[in-house]
Each structure stands twice: as C-alpha cells, then as structure tokens.
Design a protein around this motif. Structure first.
Motif, PDB file in Angstrom:
ATOM      1  N   ALA A   1       1.039  -1.219  -0.084  1.00 54.97           N
ATOM      2  CA  ALA A   1       0.088   0.029   0.097  1.00 54.97           C
ATOM      3  C   ALA A   1       0.882   1.283   0.107  1.00 54.97           C
ATOM      4  O   ALA A   1       0.475   2.341  -0.737  1.00 54.97           O
ATOM      5  N   ALA A   2       2.097   1.164   0.719  1.00 53.03           N
ATOM      6  CA  ALA A   2       2.767   2.380   0.811  1.00 53.03           C
ATOM      7  C   ALA A   2       3.514   2.657  -0.604  1.00 53.03           C
ATOM      8  O   ALA A   2       3.656   3.524  -0.955  1.00 53.03           O
ATOM      9  N   ARG A   3       4.103   1.632  -1.095  1.00 54.67           N
ATOM     10  CA  ARG A   3       4.564   1.754  -2.503  1.00 54.67           C
ATOM     11  C   ARG A   3       3.634   1.966  -3.449  1.00 54.67           C
ATOM     12  O   ARG A   3       4.082   2.937  -4.403  1.00 54.67           O
ATOM     13  N   LEU A   4       2.462   1.722  -3.387  1.00 54.07           N
ATOM     14  CA  LEU A   4       1.298   2.375  -4.399  1.00 54.07           C
ATOM     15  C   LEU A   4       0.919   3.705  -4.143  1.00 54.07           C
ATOM     16  O   LEU A   4       1.105   4.483  -4.987  1.00 54.07           O
ATOM     17  N   ALA A   5       1.014   4.182  -2.937  1.00 59.17           N
ATOM     18  CA  ALA A   5       0.803   5.679  -2.667  1.00 59.17           C
ATOM     19  C   ALA A   5       1.782   6.577  -2.971  1.00 59.17           C
ATOM     20  O   ALA A   5       1.664   7.774  -3.259  1.00 59.17           O
ATOM     21  N   ALA A   6       3.143   5.967  -3.136  1.00 59.87           N
ATOM     22  CA  ALA A   6       4.302   6.704  -3.581  1.00 59.87           C
ATOM     23  C   ALA A   6       4.551   6.796  -5.027  1.00 59.87           C
ATOM     24  O   ALA A   6       5.216   7.567  -5.452  1.00 59.87           O
ATOM     25  N   ALA A   7       3.746   5.864  -5.712  1.00 55.65           N
ATOM     26  CA  ALA A   7       4.051   5.689  -7.193  1.00 55.65           C
ATOM     27  C   ALA A   7       3.315   6.879  -7.876  1.00 55.65           C
ATOM     28  O   ALA A   7       2.442   7.568  -7.418  1.00 55.65           O
ATOM     29  N   GLU A   8       3.972   7.260  -9.147  1.00 54.59           N
ATOM     30  CA  GLU A   8       3.368   8.138 -10.067  1.00 54.59           C
ATOM     31  C   GLU A   8       1.908   7.728 -10.315  1.00 54.59           C
ATOM     32  O   GLU A   8       1.746   6.485 -10.803  1.00 54.59           O
TER      33      GLU A   8
END
Length: 271
Positions: free
Chosen positions: A255-262
């Motif tokens: 979830a954190a990786r998805l939130a930080a993605a463009e």
C-alpha cells in the motif's frame, strides 16, 4: 516390492504395459497399449495373441476406474484367468491425511514403505486427471514439474507417517526452506518409484521439526530426478500466527509503495 519395470516375466508369459489414453504417443512402442486400445483389442478377440498367460502392468495415467474397465472387458471374453492385471500400487494410494491433497486424482504416490534406516519408497501413481497434467503434455515423456510434485508429496507423507509426534499428525503445516532439483533422464509413463532418504531431522522446539531429505524418482535403472530439500513442519496455530503477521506487513508495504508511485494516465489513446 517396488513396481519397477521387469525385464522378464518368466517362461510362457507375455508382458504388456498399460498407459492412460493421454499417453497415446508413447503407446506406439511395442509392448505398450493405452486403456482404450487394449479394451478394443479384447472386445474384438485380438488379445491376447498366442497361448500362455499375459501380465499387464499399469504404468502412468491409469486409474482404478480404468483397471475395472479392462477387467470387465476381460471377464466378458472369459480371459480373467489368462491375463494378470496388478493394480497394487493404485490400491495403496497415499491418503489425504499424509499426502495433503483433497482430491485423489492429485495424489502422486502410494503409501510410503520403510526400506531401511531413514529410507522410504513409494510407487509413482499418475492419474491422467492430475492437476499438474491438466494443461501440459509434450511428446512421450512426463513433465519435470510432476516429478517435483511427487517429491514434495513424498517428503510430507514420510514426515507425517514416520517422524512427527502423534498429536502433530494432520495438524502440521510444511514450509520449504530450499528445494533443489536436477534431472538425469526423461520420465516416461511406465512404472517408477519415489525414494526418500531422511538425512537429518531435529526438533528445536515442541512446535516445529526441521528436516533435510534427499529424494529420487527412479525408473528402471535411471534416476530421472534427484531432489535435495530442507523444510520445517510447524504447528498449524504457530504458523497461522506467523503467516498473518507476514501478510499484514506485506499489505502495508504494498500500500505504501502504491501511494508513493506516480499516478497512471487516466485516458488511453486509441491507435
């Protein structure tokens, strides 16, 4: 006795290997027939050829249902006493509690038998409906993934049947730490055995037992696959707690990786 390939069947006897219809390409060899081919020959009065007994040995892809189908055809022609059909391996199929499979067609081994100190053996029993066979069949041999799955079922069955404490049997979860496989030759739809040598095992805690096993899938004189595996048998409840904790951590990281993605483009350009 392991159900390996016999070179001779004794004086006055003929030998025939029976394979499932899915292995029709392999049945082009002399001394091999598919289930459907054999039943047709029996019904047409073309089998057996010549006098004497015939020993029919089931190979792979043959189910107990298939064996009954052949036996019924033999009985209708009065050939039951002349044709010997040995389905010992099929009748000794490993049970759900030790193979960890819900459907019998997905079990690939007979019940393990002890053949020495920390050494065990099972017959390879491949049902044509097996999940590994369902969408992959090339040429005359059996795919390597099936040998790996047979090895996996074998070490679980051996651990369940011979090493775990009675209270842990059927209540353990097996986690593989390493699984290395090398292939020596093709595995064909003929009788074969799966051998397991328990190299080491220890219980560092009452909730888990650690194993190191060497497995081989043997056909005739050839080792078709050799597997070195290390695994741990955990108490179900302990493993469930570990798995839940790991799942939550993975979900949080994803979830954190998805939130930080463009953000992805909202529209798609047509060509």
């Amino acid at each position: 006795m392991p159900h390996e390939i016999a070179e001779t069947t004794g004086p006055g006897r003929q030998a025939l290997f029976l394979v499932g219809d899915v292995f029709g390409a392999f049945a082009h060899h002399d001394g091999v027939r598919t289930v459907s081919e054999l039943v047709r020959l029996i019904s047409d009065g073309e089998f057996p050829e010549g006098p004497g007994e015939v020993v029919v040995t089931p190979g792979q892809g043959v189910s107990r249902f298939d064996v009954d189908y052949v036996r019924d055809a033999l009985a209708r022609r009065g050939l039951t006493d002349r044709v010997l059909l040995d389905d010992t391996a099929l009748r000794a199929l490993a049970g759900r509690e030790i193979a960890h499979k819900h459907r019998p067609e997905n079990v690939l081994i007979s019940r393990p038998r002890r053949v020495g100190a920390d050494r065990f053996e099972s017959d390879l029993v491949v049902d044509a409906r097996n999940e590994v066979m369902s969408d992959h069949l090339t040429g005359q041999h059996i795919q390597g993934m099936l040998a790996m799955e047979a090895g996996r079922q074998m070490f679980i069955a051996v651990a369940e049947q011979h090493y775990l404490a009675p209270e842990a049997v059927g209540r353990s979860y097996f986690v593989i730490d390493s699984f290395a496989t090398r292939y020596g030759s093709f595995l064909f739809p003929l009788p074969a055995v799966v051998r397991c040598h328990v190299v080491a095992h220890r219980s560092p805690h009452r909730t888990r037992t650690v194993f190191h096993c060497e497995l081989t899938v043997v056909q005739g004189e050839s080792e078709t696959a050799v597997i070195d595996v290390r695994f741990t048998a955990f108490d179900n409840q302990v493993l469930h707690t570990k798995e839940t904790r790991a799942a939550r951590r993975s979900l949080k990281e994803s979830a954190a990786r998805l939130a930080a993605a463009e953000p992805a483009p909202s529209g798609v350009r047509a060509s």
